[in-house]
Design a protein around this motif. Structure first.
Motif, PDB file in Angstrom:
ATOM      1  N   THR A  17       9.546  -2.547  -3.787  1.00  0.00           N
ATOM      2  CA  THR A  17      10.331  -1.967  -4.867  1.00  0.00           C
ATOM      3  C   THR A  17      11.358  -0.982  -4.312  1.00  0.00           C
ATOM      4  N   ASP A  40       7.459  -7.834 -11.488  1.00  0.00           N
ATOM      5  CA  ASP A  40       6.091  -7.315 -11.448  1.00  0.00           C
ATOM      6  C   ASP A  40       5.630  -7.019 -12.878  1.00  0.00           C
ATOM      7  N   ASN A  45       7.924  -0.964 -11.957  1.00  0.00           N
ATOM      8  CA  ASN A  45       8.217   0.258 -11.211  1.00  0.00           C
ATOM      9  C   ASN A  45       9.695   0.438 -10.960  1.00  0.00           C
ATOM     10  N   ASP A 119      12.597  -8.298  -7.176  1.00  0.00           N
ATOM     11  CA  ASP A 119      11.457  -7.507  -6.697  1.00  0.00           C
ATOM     12  C   ASP A 119      10.175  -8.273  -7.023  1.00  0.00           C
TER      13      ASP A 119
HETATM   14 MG   LIG Z   1       6.585  -2.821  -6.324  1.00  0.00          MG
END
Ligand SMILES: [Mg+2]
Ligand SMILES: Nc1ncnc2c1ncn2[C@@H]1O[C@H](COP(=O)(O)OP(=O)(O)OP(=O)(O)O)[C@@H](O)[C@H]1O
Lengths: 264, 227
Positions: A17, A40, A45, A119
């Motif tokens: 991330t 995710d 995040n 990500d």
């Molecule tokens: Mg992450």
């Protein structure tokens, strides 16, 4: 037509991330149109690290379930008009996203961007498969720890079965003194095991954590060690050939000198 | 009774050799064998005699071989040591070839990956920690062996493992397993592993030692000569 790059690692918490946020920032800083996609699901995040958490209205699951289109779900960055984020859903679970849906979203967004950075969640299951589905290239992140390198190796093996370019490697959280003491795997050793091209080395730097906590990726700062490293990686992605930072040279050079002198 | 000479017996150093003339029909040979064996007068106290049956250019199915074994069982001082023929079935030949061919690969075997071949494996590339290579024959790694290698994985205890750089997490030959001592971090260059004389332990040597301990490394020749 842009290029979609997935940032992946296998092992959790090694800096996917952080790398996505910083490379996105650095590429935008260099004038590129960049879209970040957080895959995710359930553990998002990227929005926090980018400081965009409270601007989110829709998320990627809203897109796949036709509650909005991809463009409506995009969050524009505070600092750069050319940097956007497609956030993950916080409440749904991983099965709500499919590789087919990812391919569709990426195909939809590609014409508008130079780079789409994806990500990837930790692991090698559904979440990984979603993240890789629409990618043209992959960057594997590892730390200089055995377990992290082992998982990176596993992921590279899986990536080699995909129809994408050979992945490149970012070694994150290098700590000078530990490498010199022989307490961490050396960069040479990691590259020898993984045998893929190294695209950058990022030092372990407290500024990274501080910056993340402020919701402002470190790459935005002018001259901390990590920010220079991230900007160099961005330039390498753009095709410039930039030698690895002097920091890295010092590590191997010093290491070799000490070995020669019989020091540990 | 006419003198038939389809079946002849000769004494050798290792016991008896029984020749079955391949120009006779199988049926003729079978009945002649019955006669020849009943005519032999072997005493109760005589030791067991090992017999090698030589078929010449005749192929016997396993069912036919069983018939011959049954005839012998009636004469319990004679035991069949082996049945030899100049011929083998096409299917068997192809199996031998498959099992003894050298399979060449040019790749990395990464963590979580398993490369399994019939026959010998010749790998150009590394076997990383967490990766595994398996072969029913020998394993040769032109690269670093850091994961697991299993040679002779269908039971061949003669199989060997050799690597340019030997630093495995585990070696297996047939059903014998060994791993390096926990303290041993460094690997060795140009090393090989094979089962010692007792076939209970894996021994490590320089690859040059192989010419002494396994002079017949080529599995196909070995199969053809020894069956
Ligand atoms: Mg992450
Ligand atoms: N170069 C660095 N120096 C110091 N801290 C770092 C560095 N890179 C990452 N970190 C810190 O490590 C932690 C994990 O990083 P990050 O969240 O980016 O990992 P991740 O791979 O995305 O994790 P997950 O698998 O949970 O998604 C964070 O607290 C981050 O601030």
């Amino acid at each position: 037509m842009g290029e979609a790059i997935v940032i992946t690692s296998g092992k959790g918490g090694v800096g996917k991330t952080t790398t996505t946020a910083n490379l996105g920032t650095a590429l935008a800083l260099l004038g590129n149109n960049v879209c970040l996609i957080d895959t995710d699901i359930g553990l998002r995040n990227l929005d926090v690290v980018m400081g965009l958490e409270n601007r989110i209205i829709y998320d990627i699951i809203d897109v796949t379930q036709n509650r909005c289109n991809a463009r409506q779900a995009l969050v524009r960055d505070k600092r750069f008009d050319c940097l956007h984020l497609l956030p993950a859903a916080q409440t749904s679970d991983k099965t709500a996203l499919t590789p087919e849906a990812m391919i569709e979203i990426i195909q939809d967004l590609k014409p508008d961007y130079d780079y789409i950075l994806i990500d990837c969640p930790a692991g090698i299951e559904q979440g990984y498969k979603n993240a890789v589905a629409g990618a043209d290239k992959a960057i594997v992140v590892t730390t200089p720890e055995k377990s992290s390198v082992r998982d990176a190796d596993r992921i590279i093996g899986l990536l080699e079965q995909e129809d994408i370019d050979p992945p490149t490697l970012v070694i994150n959280r290098i700590r000078n003194h530990m490498v010199n003491n022989g307490d961490m795997l050396e960069i040479d050793e990691i590259i020898q095991i993984l045998s893929i091209d190294l695209i950058g080395i990022v030092a372990d730097d407290d500024e990274v954590i501080k910056a993340s906590n402020h919701g402002e990726p470190v790459a935005f700062q002018p001259k901390t060690k990590a920010s220079i490293a991230y900007r160099n990686i961005a330039r390498r992605i753009l095709g410039e050939s930039i030698p690895l930072q002097t920091l890295d040279e010092k590590i191997t050079f010093l290491g070799k000198m000490k070995k020669m002198l019989g020091m540990k | 009774m006419a003198v038939k000479r389809g079946v002849t017996i000769k004494g050798t150093r290792d016991g008896l050799s029984l020749y079955m003339d391949d120009t006779y029909s199988y049926k003729e040979l079978l009945s002649e064998l019955e006669e020849v064996l009943s005519a032999q007068h072997i005493l109760e106290e005589d030791p067991l005699i090992r017999v090698t049956i030589e078929l010449g250019n005749r192929y016997l199915t396993s069912k036919q071989q069983d018939e011959i074994r049954q005839i012998f069982e009636k004469h319990n001082k004679l035991v069949i040591d082996k049945i030899q023929s100049n011929l083998i079935e096409k299917k068997t030949a192809l199996e031998w070839k498959e099992q003894t061919d050298i399979k060449m690969y040019h790749r990395m075997v990464r963590s979580g990956q398993v490369l399994h071949v019939e026959g010998d494996l010749f790998l150009i590339g590394d076997v990383n920690p967490g990766g595994k290579v398996m072969a029913s024959g020998n394993v040769f790694v032109l690269g670093s062996l850091k994961g697991i290698a299993h040679a002779g994985c269908s039971g061949n205890k003669q199989a060997v493992i050799a690597a340019s750089y030997m630093a495995p997490s585990q070696l297996r030959i047939a059903d014998i397993i060994s791993r390096p001592p926990d303290s041993d971090e460094e690997g060795m260059y140009m090393e090989c592993g094979f089962l010692d004389e007792s076939y209970e332990k894996i021994r490590m040597e320089r690859v040059t030692a192989l010419s002494k301990v396994r002079p017949e490394l080529n599995g196909f020749e070995r199969r053809v000569m020894n069956g």
